[in-house]
Design an enzyme around this catalytic site. Structure first.
Site, PDB file in Angstrom:
ATOM      1  N   ARG A 251      42.050 -11.890  35.656  1.00 13.29           N
ATOM      2  CA  ARG A 251      41.568 -11.663  37.018  1.00 13.29           C
ATOM      3  C   ARG A 251      41.730 -10.218  37.499  1.00 13.29           C
ATOM      4  O   ARG A 251      41.436  -9.924  38.654  1.00 13.29           O
ATOM      5  CB  ARG A 251      42.243 -12.622  38.012  1.00 13.29           C
ATOM      6  N   ASP A 252      42.190  -9.330  36.634  1.00 10.82           N
ATOM      7  CA  ASP A 252      42.278  -7.905  36.973  1.00 10.82           C
ATOM      8  C   ASP A 252      42.185  -7.123  35.658  1.00 10.82           C
ATOM      9  O   ASP A 252      42.963  -6.211  35.403  1.00 10.82           O
ATOM     10  CB  ASP A 252      43.603  -7.610  37.675  1.00 10.82           C
ATOM     11  N   PHE A 253      41.186  -7.475  34.861  1.00 12.89           N
ATOM     12  CA  PHE A 253      41.123  -7.111  33.444  1.00 12.89           C
ATOM     13  C   PHE A 253      40.430  -5.763  33.248  1.00 12.89           C
ATOM     14  O   PHE A 253      39.304  -5.679  32.747  1.00 12.89           O
ATOM     15  CB  PHE A 253      40.379  -8.220  32.691  1.00 12.89           C
TER      16      PHE A 253
END
Length: 269
Positions: free
Chosen positions: A168-170
């Site tokens: 989710r924050d890749f």
């Protein structure tokens, strides 16, 4: 992965000895150090103890206002450090390099006032892959280095998604490697790359396609300054999926089209 019980706590021996005469949550709440974040009920800081360096993420309760705001925005609120330590356990289990746990805990029942923390060893002498694009603009890597790094990231992403976790924050900024890479500009298959910033990670039985797209689109966007050829991109796709190229292009065309669209939307923002 079994869920931790409420009011649970773990300290590695070095921290357990240092805080043997203190209530753990009081000790954690009063740590001083180099602060990186202090808002929305969460403090992130680097601290030193007995000549060792650590990172702390301490959650002291986000309050109902923050929880409701996130829910109204269709976002899952981050109310505990539990996500982070469960994600670390997950990555360790599946052979993906990440942070090393030194301690974690959770106390309370009310989600608005839940107290929790996670402590990891400081990944000293590392640099972010965010700077690789800039570096490679001036100093192009060898063919072997570029292919090894592509294999590494594709295997990490593929293993993570196939086993049910999405980050989710890749973005490239959340991958760290030895800072000496800036000097020698070489990378091998055995070179460690550490995936960090896991507080938003979600673990399920199977990663939904839309979260695959969001992760992969974010990674593709953050690599926009990296000089990648069409063959480089196809190699990543093939390693990530584990499928022959012909099968990949036939069965996953929609997935990769959406990944590209997400990256383009992020670039346009």
């Amino acid at each position: 992965m079994a869920l931790m019980k409420k009011n649970s706590c773990y300290l590695r021996q070095d921290l357990a000895q240092a805080w043997a005469d203190k209530p753990v949550f009081d000790a954690v709440a009063n740590i001083d150090g180099e602060i990186f974040r202090d808002k929305e009920g969460r403090r992130t800081l680097r601290f030193e103890l007995n000549d060792r360096s650590y990172f702390l993420k301490y959650h002291q309760g986000v309050g109902w206002t923050e929880i409701v705001k996130n829910l109204l925005q269709m976002r899952l609120p981050i109310i505990s450090a539990r996500n982070e330590w469960q994600a670390i356990h997950f990555l360790e289990k599946h052979g993906i390099e990440t942070m090393t746990l030194a301690g974690y805990g959770e106390k309370g029942i009310n989600p608005a006032t839940l107290r929790s923390f996670v402590i990891t060893d400081d990944l000293v002498n590392t640099m972010s892959l965010e700077y690789v694009g800039e570096q490679w603009q001036q100093r192009p890597p060898s063919f072997a280095t570029k292919q090894a790094l592509i294999r590494k990231l594709a295997n990490m992403a593929g293993t993570m998604h196939k086993n049910g976790m999405n980050h989710r924050d890749f973005y490239l900024c959340h991958f760290l490697l030895d800072e000496r890479f800036a000097e020698h500009n070489t990378f091998e298959d055995k070179t460690p790359v550490y995936l960090i910033d896991l507080h938003r990670a979600t673990i399920r039985h199977k990663t939904p396609k839309r979260w695959q797209i969001k992760d992969l689109g974010s990674l593709y966007f953050s690599a926009s300054r990296v000089p990648l050829t069409k063959r480089d991109k196809l190699r990543f796709m093939q390693i990530y999926s584990g499928l022959p190229l012909r099968t990949l292009l036939k069965e996953q065309a929609d997935l990769w089209r959406e990944v590209q669209h997400r990256a383009q939307r992020l670039l346009a923002e």
